[in-house]
Scaffold this active site. Structure first.
Site, PDB file in Angstrom:
ATOM      1  N   HIS A 363       0.912  -1.193  -0.149  1.00  0.00           N
ATOM      2  CA  HIS A 363      -0.062  -0.034   0.066  1.00  0.00           C
ATOM      3  C   HIS A 363       0.964   1.312  -0.039  1.00  0.00           C
ATOM      4  CE1 HIS A 363      -2.747  -2.989   1.801  1.00  0.00           C
ATOM      5  NE2 HIS A 363      -1.841  -3.186   2.954  1.00  0.00           N
ATOM      6  N   TYR A 366       6.590   4.260  -1.991  1.00  0.00           N
ATOM      7  CA  TYR A 366       7.518   4.426  -2.988  1.00  0.00           C
ATOM      8  C   TYR A 366       9.044   3.659  -2.611  1.00  0.00           C
ATOM      9  CZ  TYR A 366      11.378   6.486  -5.892  1.00  0.00           C
ATOM     10  OH  TYR A 366      12.244   6.789  -6.625  1.00  0.00           O
TER      11      TYR A 366
END
Length: 456
Positions: A363, A366
């Site tokens: 979820h 980056y």
């Protein structure tokens, strides 16, 4: 009989006024590739030793877009007709080679059709590609005697009987270099437009008692050109449907061929399923039992067996191992390599990084310039801080690492095997094996706290 050497002339000097574009007409794309590039590729498939590309409008742009193409660039400074265009390349013709004339705005011509045309060319004569149209209005009619072509009569010059002829000229033709040079030198411009027309070669050949034969294209779309964006869209949809039909016959389940775009090459295994609005670009390889969800874009990727890519994921220049699950709404940027059984979930971006077997990045995360080992769990909102404003740095995470939600890893940094990082932590130094690291401030409880009141 030994086949003659072959060269191709591609007419690509037109401006394309009806495209209403600064881009030269032949650079507009079909299936992700400039129209003229399709024609160049077909000429190469035919075995053309030389490809003479006639260019004019937007010459600098043409040369930039096609810089890597193995062609002989031939400038047509003035556009004075089709014969004038071919005349510009004539000095390069060898007398004993066959020359095929093609058009940069007719991208769907096939190697098979051109091979038939070349095989049909009579000695010292012309083989002309024609097509039958239900409505031939506006096209030059093919006039035959004893099966041979004796003339091409334009619409305005045709009598009532000739107007009923359905067979029309496509402009594609083959002859030998010596004949082309001889007839091109005799073409005049005594017509309303003051231009030099390639169709005049038919009459000149007949004057010299040289045979002109016609070969009919079996599919009219092969010779259709695109002069405006409506015609361009029609060619695009035709080619996409043709590509989808081929894949369906090869066993790929494309749920709606009308909503599938292949803009490159697709190599596939068995039982592949592709949902609607999927775009394939560049070179893509899909293993067995791969499922691609709706709205995905795949460009230059290799996908292993039993992978599911859920809707609206974008993958580019990446590798995904078998039994992995991607998406929905995931982005794999160039250099992403995912091992087998990895999970990459919604709103996760991975760039220039490896993710080991069985690891999960599920979820809002980056991962950039990183190495993640096997069986790791990367929590929601984790950021690898890889850029200091000038340079990129690596984050290296070992096996069996748990990274809690909302963690920042400030590279360069290493996290050893078995480490646990608590939620809300900022990592700025290396983490040792099996260590627990927490950097958030202690939680405080303040009794009777009064929130600020807005001033009226």
């Amino acid at each position: 009989m030994t086949k003659k050497a072959l060269s191709a002339v591609i007419l690509a000097a037109g401006k394309g006024t009806r495209m209403y574009s600064d881009l030269p007409k032949v650079l507009h794309t079909i299936a992700g590739k400039p129209m003229v590039k399709h024609v160049i590729d077909t000429a190469h498939q035919l075995g053309a030793e030389n490809i003479h590309l006639i260019y004019g409008h937007g010459g600098d742009v043409m040369r930039t877009h096609l810089a890597n193409e193995q062609v002989n660039w031939v400038l047509q400074t003035e556009q004075l007709g089709t014969a004038h265009a071919v005349q510009q390349a004539a000095p390069f013709f060898k007398d004993n080679e066959n020359i095929v004339v093609l058009y940069g705005d007719a991208p769907l011509i096939t190697k098979e059709t051109l091979e038939k045309l070349i095989d049909a060319k009579p000695e010292n004569g012309i083989a002309l590609l024609t097509v039958n149209l239900d409505n031939p209005t506006g096209y030059g009619r093919i006039i035959r005697e004893n099966g041979n072509v004796v003339a091409i009569v334009e619409q305005k010059d045709a009598n009532a009987d000739q107007l009923n002829i359905k067979e029309v000229n496509t402009g594609v033709m083959v002859s030998d270099g010596a004949s082309f040079k001889k007839w091109l030198a005799r073409v005049g411009n005594n017509n309303a437009q003051g231009e030099y027309y390639l169709t005049d070669l038919i009459a000149l050949a007949n004057q010299d008692n040289c045979q002109v034969v016609a070969v009919q294209a079996t599919d009219v779309m092969e010779v259709e050109g695109a002069n405006n964006r409506l015609q361009l869209a029609a060619l695009e949809r035709y080619l996409q449907n043709k590509q989808a039909s081929k894949l369906l016959l090869e066993g790929v389940m494309i749920y709606d061929p009308a909503r599938f775009d292949l803009r490159g090459t697709l190599e596939h295994g068995k039982d592949v399923e592709i949902d609607v609005n999927v775009i394939i670009e560049g070179n893509v390889k899909l293993g067995d039992r791969v499922k691609i969800g709706a709205g995905c874009v795949l460009k230059n990727v290799v996908i292993g067996n039993d992978v599911e890519i859920k809707p609206y994921s974008v993958l580019e220049d990446s590798i995904v191992g078998e039994k992995a699950a991607i998406g929905p709404f995931s982005r794999l940027r160039p250099g992403a390599e995912l091992a087998a059984e990895t999970h990459v979930g919604n709103f996760v971006e991975i760039k220039k990084s490896t993710v080991g077997k069985g690891s999960k990045v599920n979820h809002l995360t980056y991962v950039g310039d990183s190495e993640i080992g096997s069986n790791c769990n990367i929590g929601a909102g984790v950021i690898t801080c890889n850029y200091d404003g000038a340079n990129k740095f690596k984050t290296i995470i070992g096996d069996d690492v748990f990274v809690g939600s909302d963690t920042q890893l400030v590279a360069p940094v290493k996290v050893a095997n078995g480490a646990t990082i608590g939620a809300g932590t900022t990592i700025t130094r290396d983490v040792g094996e099996n260590e627990l690291v927490i950097t958030r401030v202690a939680q405080r409880h303040i009794q009777g706290w009064q929130r600020p009141i807005k001033k009226k």
